[in-house]
Design an enzyme around this catalytic site. Sequence first.
Site, PDB file in Angstrom:
ATOM      1  CD  GLU A   1      -5.078   8.379  -0.630  1.00  0.00           C
ATOM      2  OE1 GLU A   1      -5.215   7.637   0.368  1.00  0.00           O
ATOM      3  OE2 GLU A   1      -4.015   8.950  -0.900  1.00  0.00           O
TER       4      GLU A   1
ATOM      5  CD  GLU B   1      -0.047   0.488  -3.445  1.00  0.00           C
ATOM      6  OE1 GLU B   1       1.075   0.853  -3.855  1.00  0.00           O
ATOM      7  OE2 GLU B   1      -0.832   1.246  -2.845  1.00  0.00           O
TER       8      GLU B   1
ATOM      9  CE  LYS C   1       0.417   1.210   1.426  1.00  0.00           C
ATOM     10  NZ  LYS C   1      -0.730   2.138   1.301  1.00  0.00           N
TER      11      LYS C   1
ATOM     12  CD  GLU D   1      -2.792   0.972   5.777  1.00  0.00           C
ATOM     13  OE1 GLU D   1      -2.330   1.446   4.727  1.00  0.00           O
ATOM     14  OE2 GLU D   1      -3.646   1.559   6.467  1.00  0.00           O
TER      15      GLU D   1
END
Length: 490
Positions: A265, A319, A322, A328
């Site tokens: 990642e 996303e 989240k 984030e």
Amino acid sequence: MRLEILFGYLLLMFGSLSIALGAFVGINIGTDLVNLPSPEQVVAILRSHQISHVRLFDADNHLLSALSDTEIEVMISVTNEEVLRIGQSPAAAATWINKNVAAFVPSTNITAISVGSEVLSTIPHAAPVLVSAMKNLHKSLVSSNLNSQVKVSTPVSMDTIPIPFPPSTATFNSSWNSTISDILKFLQTTNSFFMLNAYPYYGYVQSSGIFPIEYALFQSLPPVKQIVDPNTLFHYDSMFDAMVDAAYNSISAYSISGIPIVVTETGWPWAGGANERDATVENAETFNNNLIKRVLNGSGPPSQPAIPMNTYIYELFNEDKKPGPLSERSYGVYFSNGSSVYTFGLDTSSQTALNASGGFCVARKGADTTSLQDGLNWACGPGQANCSTIQSGQPCYMPDTIENHASYAYNDYYQKMRSVGGTCDFGGTAITTMVDPSYGSCIFTGSTNSSIGGMVTPAFGPEGPPGNGSPGQLLDISVLLLATVVSLVV
């Protein structure tokens, strides 16, 4: 194939390491978003963007089925919730392998299993059984005669290295010595690799100005700002290189060598809250495209120059479900309809290829409304784009938004004028994409479905207006499957 990549193929010789020889950049696929595309649509996006390596945060069987016969290398994951059960039960590990690996190979090209996600940092209570879980899974792979194809490892966060700079003195947190030692011995015995999650974004933000942002973004530094390890005198052109070297040096403290690092990642958020001023589209675009160039040159960090830094970018989609700060939810490089958040390509020749094939020109997500309106007015006026299709009652009028109308007008202008120097810019409000933005009966100029024809494999277009459940708003699954077949031929 570029000479550097070929050279990288020759350098990485680690026995039966099946993660693929040579340097590659893959991408993570998270599913915590509202408008999650179907597995077939996800694969169409991967194929249209020529993505050859993916990492899933679970082992979704529907997506694994959709990935069959694509040759895309797939890393699947044991979720943190599953680690305890698999670590305590060989039978549970065997069941997991049978269900999520044996049932899909060889048609689905599964090459690795990541056990948990940063277990030592996020669920330390599971650490005592982490290595047991890895061993149980490996034994099940051996029983299925899959151990040479599928490697087992576990992603470790940079948080486990308290002082990563200078890299030459970096060590893992001593409280994890026993577990780290067992992990490394397992990786060495099974000829696997070390999974590292390394984010220069956080390294830069947490450094409170000690390191220049150019260092985090792979940009050149003036002589007075050169980053040098005082012990080895290695020059570090990027924080990413330094982080990987910090991990290599932390591993060497256990007198273990020969374990390559794969970065599972890394990424940079393109949007953030008021206190996240460095999370911008420009920085995310710069980071990821420079990262790709860095990784694909085939060389490793200063201490391990012969070992390519294979890397998975975080992440495919934003996303939006989240929790936590806005950043984030803003790591995705593509929106759920397959269009790019910013100019992005997983190989250094992608932009050249994009310009050669034309691609499509669409409005940039989040662009200023006033600027979009100005661009739309110019395209439909002096730019001489055919804007009749976005008028009321016409096929591309809905959804009735400036962004949608601008996308159609921008693209019509671009397709007609690019051969004589027309560009896809419109004051920074436009972006090129290899994904056909057509939807329903709204066919964008240059689409393979239009009378003009085109060279780009269609995927699927913008979401329709709220509440409109018409099947025309997304391409039929059969069309998506056809798109995948066509991309195989091309």
